[in-house]
Scaffold this motif. Structure first.
Motif, PDB file in Angstrom:
ATOM      1  N   GLU A   8       0.986  -1.189   0.041  1.00 30.65           N
ATOM      2  CA  GLU A   8       0.002  -0.018   0.234  1.00 30.65           C
ATOM      3  C   GLU A   8       0.884   1.264  -0.112  1.00 30.65           C
ATOM      4  O   GLU A   8       1.992   1.385   0.675  1.00 30.65           O
ATOM      5  N   THR A   9       0.314   2.206  -0.591  1.00 29.27           N
ATOM      6  CA  THR A   9       1.134   3.556  -0.856  1.00 29.27           C
ATOM      7  C   THR A   9       0.639   4.877  -0.346  1.00 29.27           C
ATOM      8  O   THR A   9      -0.832   4.643  -0.305  1.00 29.27           O
ATOM      9  N   THR A  10       1.417   5.796  -0.663  1.00 26.47           N
ATOM     10  CA  THR A  10       0.825   7.024  -0.203  1.00 26.47           C
ATOM     11  C   THR A  10       0.012   7.684  -1.504  1.00 26.47           C
ATOM     12  O   THR A  10      -0.870   8.567  -1.204  1.00 26.47           O
ATOM     13  N   GLY A  11       0.024   7.236  -2.730  1.00 25.47           N
ATOM     14  CA  GLY A  11      -0.427   7.700  -3.654  1.00 25.47           C
ATOM     15  C   GLY A  11       0.537   9.024  -4.104  1.00 25.47           C
ATOM     16  O   GLY A  11       1.511   9.282  -3.424  1.00 25.47           O
ATOM     17  N   GLY A  12       0.157   9.738  -5.097  1.00 25.16           N
ATOM     18  CA  GLY A  12       1.078  10.708  -5.727  1.00 25.16           C
ATOM     19  C   GLY A  12       1.756  10.769  -6.799  1.00 25.16           C
ATOM     20  O   GLY A  12       1.171   9.585  -7.697  1.00 25.16           O
ATOM     21  N   GLN A  13       2.543  11.505  -7.127  1.00 21.97           N
ATOM     22  CA  GLN A  13       3.346  11.510  -8.680  1.00 21.97           C
ATOM     23  C   GLN A  13       4.009  10.132  -8.732  1.00 21.97           C
ATOM     24  O   GLN A  13       4.555   9.430  -8.222  1.00 21.97           O
ATOM     25  N   PHE A  14       4.080   9.706 -10.034  1.00 25.16           N
ATOM     26  CA  PHE A  14       4.801   8.620 -10.677  1.00 25.16           C
ATOM     27  C   PHE A  14       6.251   8.655  -9.849  1.00 25.16           C
ATOM     28  O   PHE A  14       7.127   9.682 -10.103  1.00 25.16           O
ATOM     29  N   ASN A  15       6.676   7.493  -9.160  1.00 28.15           N
ATOM     30  CA  ASN A  15       8.064   7.257  -8.640  1.00 28.15           C
ATOM     31  C   ASN A  15       8.182   8.121  -7.415  1.00 28.15           C
ATOM     32  O   ASN A  15       9.291   8.261  -6.930  1.00 28.15           O
ATOM     33  N   GLU A  16       7.073   8.667  -6.829  1.00 29.53           N
ATOM     34  CA  GLU A  16       7.173   9.502  -5.691  1.00 29.53           C
ATOM     35  C   GLU A  16       6.318   9.093  -4.877  1.00 29.53           C
ATOM     36  O   GLU A  16       6.378   9.715  -3.577  1.00 29.53           O
ATOM     37  N   GLU A  17       5.635   7.845  -4.809  1.00 26.39           N
ATOM     38  CA  GLU A  17       4.853   7.203  -3.899  1.00 26.39           C
ATOM     39  C   GLU A  17       5.784   6.692  -2.740  1.00 26.39           C
ATOM     40  O   GLU A  17       7.052   6.201  -3.094  1.00 26.39           O
ATOM     41  N   GLY A  18       5.366   6.695  -1.667  1.00 25.83           N
ATOM     42  CA  GLY A  18       5.956   5.993  -0.370  1.00 25.83           C
ATOM     43  C   GLY A  18       5.119   5.131   0.021  1.00 25.83           C
ATOM     44  O   GLY A  18       4.054   4.734   0.118  1.00 25.83           O
ATOM     45  N   ILE A  19       5.790   3.940   0.505  1.00 20.98           N
ATOM     46  CA  ILE A  19       5.209   2.647   1.228  1.00 20.98           C
ATOM     47  C   ILE A  19       4.783   2.956   2.457  1.00 20.98           C
ATOM     48  O   ILE A  19       5.378   3.550   3.422  1.00 20.98           O
ATOM     49  N   THR A  20       3.333   2.467   2.609  1.00 18.80           N
ATOM     50  CA  THR A  20       2.808   2.788   4.054  1.00 18.80           C
ATOM     51  C   THR A  20       2.570   1.325   4.538  1.00 18.80           C
ATOM     52  O   THR A  20       2.380   1.441   5.737  1.00 18.80           O
ATOM     53  N   GLU A  21       2.564   0.186   3.700  1.00 20.99           N
ATOM     54  CA  GLU A  21       2.174  -1.049   4.480  1.00 20.99           C
ATOM     55  C   GLU A  21       2.705  -2.086   3.320  1.00 20.99           C
ATOM     56  O   GLU A  21       2.535  -1.976   2.282  1.00 20.99           O
ATOM     57  N   ILE A  22       3.382  -2.970   3.937  1.00 21.73           N
ATOM     58  CA  ILE A  22       4.047  -4.299   3.151  1.00 21.73           C
ATOM     59  C   ILE A  22       3.615  -5.696   3.853  1.00 21.73           C
ATOM     60  O   ILE A  22       3.728  -5.567   4.770  1.00 21.73           O
ATOM     61  N   ALA A  23       3.407  -6.345   2.887  1.00 21.25           N
ATOM     62  CA  ALA A  23       2.958  -7.998   3.444  1.00 21.25           C
ATOM     63  C   ALA A  23       3.507  -8.790   2.436  1.00 21.25           C
ATOM     64  O   ALA A  23       3.455  -8.845   1.221  1.00 21.25           O
ATOM     65  N   ILE A  24       4.579  -9.906   3.100  1.00 21.46           N
ATOM     66  CA  ILE A  24       5.005 -10.774   2.154  1.00 21.46           C
ATOM     67  C   ILE A  24       4.931 -12.217   2.681  1.00 21.46           C
ATOM     68  O   ILE A  24       5.230 -12.470   3.949  1.00 21.46           O
ATOM     69  N   TYR A  25       4.524 -12.980   1.859  1.00 24.29           N
ATOM     70  CA  TYR A  25       4.334 -14.521   2.128  1.00 24.29           C
ATOM     71  C   TYR A  25       5.269 -15.178   1.272  1.00 24.29           C
ATOM     72  O   TYR A  25       5.209 -15.520   0.263  1.00 24.29           O
ATOM     73  N   LYS A  26       6.265 -15.971   2.095  1.00 22.98           N
ATOM     74  CA  LYS A  26       7.294 -16.821   1.117  1.00 22.98           C
ATOM     75  C   LYS A  26       6.321 -18.140   1.015  1.00 22.98           C
ATOM     76  O   LYS A  26       5.983 -18.738   2.181  1.00 22.98           O
ATOM     77  N   TYR A  27       6.398 -18.537  -0.435  1.00 22.72           N
ATOM     78  CA  TYR A  27       5.413 -19.551  -0.614  1.00 22.72           C
ATOM     79  C   TYR A  27       6.426 -20.633  -1.433  1.00 22.72           C
ATOM     80  O   TYR A  27       6.985 -20.177  -2.560  1.00 22.72           O
ATOM     81  N   ASP A  28       6.442 -21.938  -0.807  1.00 27.08           N
ATOM     82  CA  ASP A  28       7.321 -22.780  -1.609  1.00 27.08           C
ATOM     83  C   ASP A  28       6.321 -23.822  -2.944  1.00 27.08           C
ATOM     84  O   ASP A  28       6.825 -24.738  -3.167  1.00 27.08           O
ATOM     85  N   GLY A  29       5.189 -23.264  -3.275  1.00 26.92           N
ATOM     86  CA  GLY A  29       4.673 -23.958  -4.013  1.00 26.92           C
ATOM     87  C   GLY A  29       3.378 -25.024  -3.339  1.00 26.92           C
ATOM     88  O   GLY A  29       2.410 -25.387  -4.019  1.00 26.92           O
TER      89      GLY A  29
END
Length: 455
Positions: A8-29
């Motif tokens: 999830e990001t702040t929105g805004g201009q291209f390549n000027e967005e900032g990350i507000t939340e990140i979720a990563i799930y490592k999946y082995d198949g």
């Protein structure tokens, strides 16, 4: 190994967005073997519409870790993994930008579940994450939050992997770069917001001038061609494109008709001016000495009522041969077999019922001719052409009244449109001309599955 993520990001201009939340799930198949979920302080304000969409506000992020504080963990959990996301190009670009700001080159292979679902689930009317998981019965919570969207993507990806038994489609869609070859990141960002639907697209320059409009059965694919083509016109569009708007029609016929009218009205700089439709050859009805209705190709005569018109004589003759063959008509009666035989050649092959030898009654023969004429001639005919809509439960309708194209409408399947007066209540009026007539006639000839109500 896969790192299935959502950002999830702040929105805004291209390549000027900032990350507000990140979720990563490592999946082995088979199962999730590791996970990382965190709010992130973007060190910049969140756009109001994003706050409304995600529920994440500036106050929530004041005490959250900054990106450089979670960067090491992201590198560790994604090590040796292919990045998987719904609209992977966006998430991967934002992630790379954050790492680039830290002086680190974050490079991974990527796999987009939008593209994968389009290949493996082509019957689905929408490939947005929300609509797709609902259609497939995948449970989803915390929509538009990283953890909810990422977990839904895990379940979707698991289902897609099961469908791709040989894993050939998965392998073919893995990308090693964040952008398509030959496409600038700015254009890629514009393209990411466009769906793969039937309709029209409008390209504007920085001054909000419409510079090009077109139609396509797959708007996203067509724009991708514009943005990667080396042609002179495409290069101009690539330089000047600033914003893109689109209008979904569902029906290709409505897209063709709207494109025809809007190019004439708006005259975009890079659209070729539509030439006046010149159709010098037409198909006309006659009758022979024995009472059989005839069909013949003649020079177009505005004083006579043609059945259909053509841009060239070869096209016209080819169409007449198909009409005769498809309707079991007689080549000799229609002047196509001038030989000395008493019967036409198709009679010997069983393709003619013997009208050329008076073995078929004129009434039976003429009934097929009239059926063809009624299905293809516009003169004094009133009809509603029912076609696809913009959703499963929607249909489109094009109205022709007494040979004149009146406009189009969309209606829900629960709302029966079976009378012209009913349709007129919801109709979008459109201009009638030779071009629209030709578009409709050609579309009817090609699309045999259309439902046509005649009055």
């Amino acid at each position: 190994m896969y790192a299935i993520l959502d950002i999830e990001t702040t929105g805004g201009q291209f390549n000027e967005e900032g990350i507000t939340e990140i979720a990563i799930y490592k999946y082995d198949g088979h199962e999730v073997v590791d996970q990382f979920i965190s709010l992130v302080n973007p060190e910049k304000p969140i756009q109001p519409f994003v706050v409304k969409l995600t529920g994440i506000n500036n106050a929530m992020l004041r005490s959250a870790p900054k990106f450089y504080e979670v960067a090491k963990r992201i590198i560790e959990i994604t090590d040796g993994c292919i990045i998987v996301a719904h609209n992977a190009a966006f998430d991967y670009r934002v992630l790379r930008t954050e790492f680039r700001n830290l002086g680190y080159d974050f490079e991974k292979q990527t796999l987009c579940t939008v593209e994968l679902s389009q290949k493996l689930l082509p019957e689905q009317p929408s490939h947005s994450l929300g609509k797709l998981v609902r259609a497939l019965g995948i449970p989803m919570s915390d929509r538009h939050r990283a953890t909810g969207d990422a977990m839904a993507t895990v379940q979707l990806f698991k289902l897609l992997l099961q469908k791709d038994v040989e894993k050939e489609i998965v392998k073919s869609l893995i990308k090693t770069e964040s952008a398509k070859p030959g496409m600038a990141p700015r254009l890629k960002d514009l393209l990411d917001k466009i769906p793969s639907v039937t309709g029209l697209y409008y390209i504007y320059n920085e001054n909000s001038d419409l510079i090009y409009l077109g139609k396509s059965r797959n708007i996203k694919k067509r724009l991708n061609q514009h943005f990667t083509s080396p042609s002179r016109k495409s290069k101009k569009l690539q330089r000047e494109a600033f914003t893109i708007q689109y209008e979904e029609t569902g029906s290709e016929l409505i897209a063709l008709l709207k494109e025809c009218q809007e190019i004439k009205v708006n005259k975009p700089r890079y659209n070729r001016a539509l030439k006046k439709t010149d159709m010098p050859w037409s198909l006309y009805q006659g009758v022979d000495a024995n009472g059989y209705l005839t069909l013949s190709i003649q020079k177009t005569d505005g004083r006579k009522k043609e059945i259909m018109s053509f841009t060239g004589q070869v096209e016209a003759k080819s169409a007449l041969y198909k009409v005769v063959e498809n309707n079991r008509l007689c080549q000799k009666i229609n002047g196509m077999d001038p030989g000395a035989r008493t019967h036409c050649f198709p009679y010997e092959l069983g393709g003619c019922n013997g009208a050329c030898m008076n073995q078929e009654a004129p009434a039976d023969y003429n009934a097929r001719v009239i059926e063809f004429i009624n299905a293809n001639s516009f003169y004094n005919q009133s009809m509603i052409i029912i076609d696809r809509g913009r959703a499963i439960d929607e249909r489109s309708a094009v109205l022709i009244e007494k040979g004149v194209y009146k406009g189009y409408a969309f209606f829900n399947l629960n709302y029966q449109v079976n009378k012209i007066d009913i349709l007129k209540n919801i109709l979008t009026p459109m201009e009638n001309n030779k071009d629209t007539k030709k578009i409709i006639q050609q579309y009817i000839r090609k699309k045999k599955q259309l439902k046509i109500l005649r009055f």
